[in-house]
Design an enzyme around this catalytic site. Structure first.
Site, PDB file in Angstrom:
ATOM      1  N   VAL A 158      -3.198 -11.164  19.577  1.00  0.00           N
ATOM      2  CA  VAL A 158      -1.994 -10.576  18.985  1.00  0.00           C
ATOM      3  C   VAL A 158      -2.039  -9.046  19.054  1.00  0.00           C
ATOM      4  CG1 VAL A 158      -0.768 -10.234  16.794  1.00  0.00           C
ATOM      5  CG2 VAL A 158      -1.452 -12.522  17.504  1.00  0.00           C
ATOM      6  N   CYS A 162      -3.569 -21.450  16.074  1.00  0.00           N
ATOM      7  CA  CYS A 162      -2.583 -21.265  14.986  1.00  0.00           C
ATOM      8  C   CYS A 162      -2.179 -22.553  14.268  1.00  0.00           C
ATOM      9  CB  CYS A 162      -1.344 -20.580  15.536  1.00  0.00           C
ATOM     10  SG  CYS A 162      -1.644 -18.864  15.972  1.00  0.00           S
ATOM     11  N   LYS A 167      -3.798 -24.982  25.857  1.00  0.00           N
ATOM     12  CA  LYS A 167      -2.535 -25.022  26.606  1.00  0.00           C
ATOM     13  C   LYS A 167      -2.749 -24.257  27.903  1.00  0.00           C
ATOM     14  CE  LYS A 167       0.801 -22.299  25.167  1.00  0.00           C
ATOM     15  NZ  LYS A 167       1.726 -21.479  24.375  1.00  0.00           N
TER      16      LYS A 167
END
Ligand SMILES: NC(=O)c1ccc[n+]([C@@H]2O[C@H](COP(=O)([O-])OP(=O)(O)OC[C@H]3O[C@@H](n4cnc5c(N)ncnc54)[C@H](O)[C@@H]3O)[C@@H](O)[C@H]2O)c1
Length: 492
Positions: free
Chosen positions: A11, A324, A384
């Protein structure tokens, strides 16, 4: 604007780079010396498409008038990296906190990194003698409801501690205003700042796109000054002016949602919990589809066309994971427990996901019976595609179960080249074809685009038994059967 970003992970680095790209001056601070040294040398420690070129383009280098055209045309925004927290604090008018908040075994988020940074900011505001300059401290880490006020308290604690230390040594910060150090008035040395919540919604793998094209920007604050500064910071994104090719008048501005602190913090948890719920829902439907002979991909299309439902997050598969969803859904359950609110839906969402990961192993058992002594190849490991992030990846559960049952586990992932930590016991291969050699089954765990163009005939030919469990419903069942595979999807 001068911006400091503390915590240079997925982030923080993306936030810092994108803010530099839209013209701000950014200093990124991290306490990991190796990471900062790598960034200073132009190496990006994570894989995120598009990030490297932005960081490279905006990395600060002194302007040499004799340098080539590219340096001369470097846009005004820049990004620098340091381990020196005080340097960052001195620099930034806006200071982002973007450190990790991983889950504790209890399911509560671990706030030790946020606390360390908040205290450090308080101390730094005193030690750099800049406490009277107004700052906006932005909490971008995902934190439990009420953390904004807690962060404020930690900053003030840090400031008070530093002020006392300065006072004992007779620092110029306080000299003159307090003749008796033992009776100094804390109020008179408090730094001038507001804490704002600005939850992050980026998705790893498309983080740059998400930052420049957010569905909304959420700011939690009751300070008009802080809200105005945050609006100014994000204005180029809100009105699309950062993009020279955009036609801002043709695009509506990005919604800029201002709430109180607690609501902004809740927006983040509720959004992730809702998305996880959508996936667990379709996975439960997928299991019923298998029993009744329906195809969940058709069902998902049928319900996704309903504008009240929408097509996203309705892909049945191995279940959700990553850095997350698991920790944020657990954290919301824990918050509910703290405030005596039952959370049966969220608990079921977590349980469905746990079972979904195990269904991969059940499917293998269904076909191969005993897994002891069998070789299973995993196509993909990351949680992912387009990321190198392995945090709480479904592959880890599958690996653990397979090893427990005595299977030999091999894997190929374009981003994972070395066996570390939880991948111990897994034989890593360099491509899909070598992975398939001698396997009793393949499992598609991560839908990396390159897997779509593998030569399926050669893949099947190299295997001891051509069985594939498609954990993401990524392949065409017909195509796989034509190549000689026994194909098992998820709910189809
Ligand atoms: N990763 C995502 O996709 C994502 C998306 C939205 C929100 N978030 C939230 O954002 C936050 C950050 O997540 P992340 O994935 O970037 O974490 P991360 O683990 O990738 O990065 C955290 C960084 O903070 C640094 N750090 C820790 N303590 C520090 C200190 N005292 N001083 C300076 N640096 C310090 C670490 O070295 C690390 O580089 C978390 O709260 C997460 O829940 C993450």
């Amino acid at each position: 604007m001068n911006v400091t970003v503390i915590g240079t992970g997925y982030v923080g680095l993306v936030t810092g780079a994108c803010l530099a790209q839209i013209g701000h001056q950014v200093i990124c601070v991290d306490n990991n010396r190796d990471k900062v040294a790598a960034l200073q040398a132009g190496k990006i420690p994570i894989y995120e498409p598009g990030l490297e070129s932005i960081v490279f383009r905006h990395s600060y280098r002194p302007i040499d008038p004799k340098a080539d055209h590219e340096a001369a045309s470097t846009p005004p925004g820049f990004i620098q990296f340091t381990t020196d927290l005080n340097r960052g604090i001195e620099f930034g008018d806006i200071i982002f906190i973007t450190v990790g908040t991983p889950a504790l075994p209890s399911g509560d988020p671990n706030l030790q990194y946020v606390e360390a940074v908040a205290r450090g900011i308080g101390q730094g505001l005193i030690r750099t003698q800049t406490r009277s300059r107004y700052r906006v401290i932005v909490n971008k880490s995902t934190v439990p409801i009420g953390s904004g006020d807690w962060v404020r308290m930690m900053i003030l604690d840090g400031a008070a501690q530093a002020a006392k230390e300065e006072l004992w040594v007779g620092s110029s910060v306080l000299a003159g205003s307090h003749s008796n150090p033992r009776r100094f008035d804390l109020q008179s040395v408090l730094p001038h700042f507001d804490v704002v919540s600005n939850p992050e919604f980026l998705r790893e793998g498309s983080a740059i796109w998400d930052t420049f094209h957010p569905d909304r920007i959420v700011i939690g604050s009751d300070s008009p000054t802080a809200i105005a500064i945050m609006r100014q910071l994000y204005e180029p994104i809100i009105n699309h002016s950062w993009d020279p090719e955009a036609t801002p008048e043709a695009q509506p501005p990005v919604p800029f949602l201002v709430t109180d602190l607690a609501s902004a913090e809740m927006v983040k948890y509720a959004a992730n919990a809702f998305l996880a719920t959508k996936i667990s829902f379709i996975n439960e439907v997928a299991t019923i589809c298998e029993r009744v002979g329906a195809d969940v991909t058709e069902v998902a299309r049928g319900i996704g066309l309903d504008s009240r439902i929408g097509p996203k997050f309705l892909n049945a598969g191995i279940g959700w994971g990553g850095s997350c969803f698991p920790k944020d859904v657990s954290a919301l359950v824990r918050t509910g427990a703290d405030y005596h609110c039952a959370t049966p839906i969220l608990e079921a969402v977590i349980e469905t996901n746990r079972q979904q990961r195990l269904r991969i192993v059940e499917k293998l058992q269904q076909e191969l019976k005993v897994l002891k002594g069998k070789t299973i190849g995993l196509l993909g490991l990351t949680f992912k595609p387009n990321t190198d992030d392995m945090r709480d990846a479904p592959s880890l559960t599958v690996i653990e179960q397979l090893l427990k049952l005595g299977a030999k586990v091999k894997a190929y992932d374009p981003m994972i080249q070395s066996n570390q930590g939880s991948l111990a016991g897994v034989q890593l291969e360099s491509d899909a074809l070598s992975l398939a050699q001698g396997c009793d089954a393949l499992v598609l765990v991560t839908e990396w685009p390159e897997f779509a163009s593998v030569d399926f005939d050669r893949l099947a030919a190299g295997m001891r038994r051509a069985l594939i469990v498609d954990g993401r419903n990524f392949f065409s069942p017909q195509q796989m059967r034509q190549a000689g595979f026994t194909y098992l999807g998820m709910g189809r």
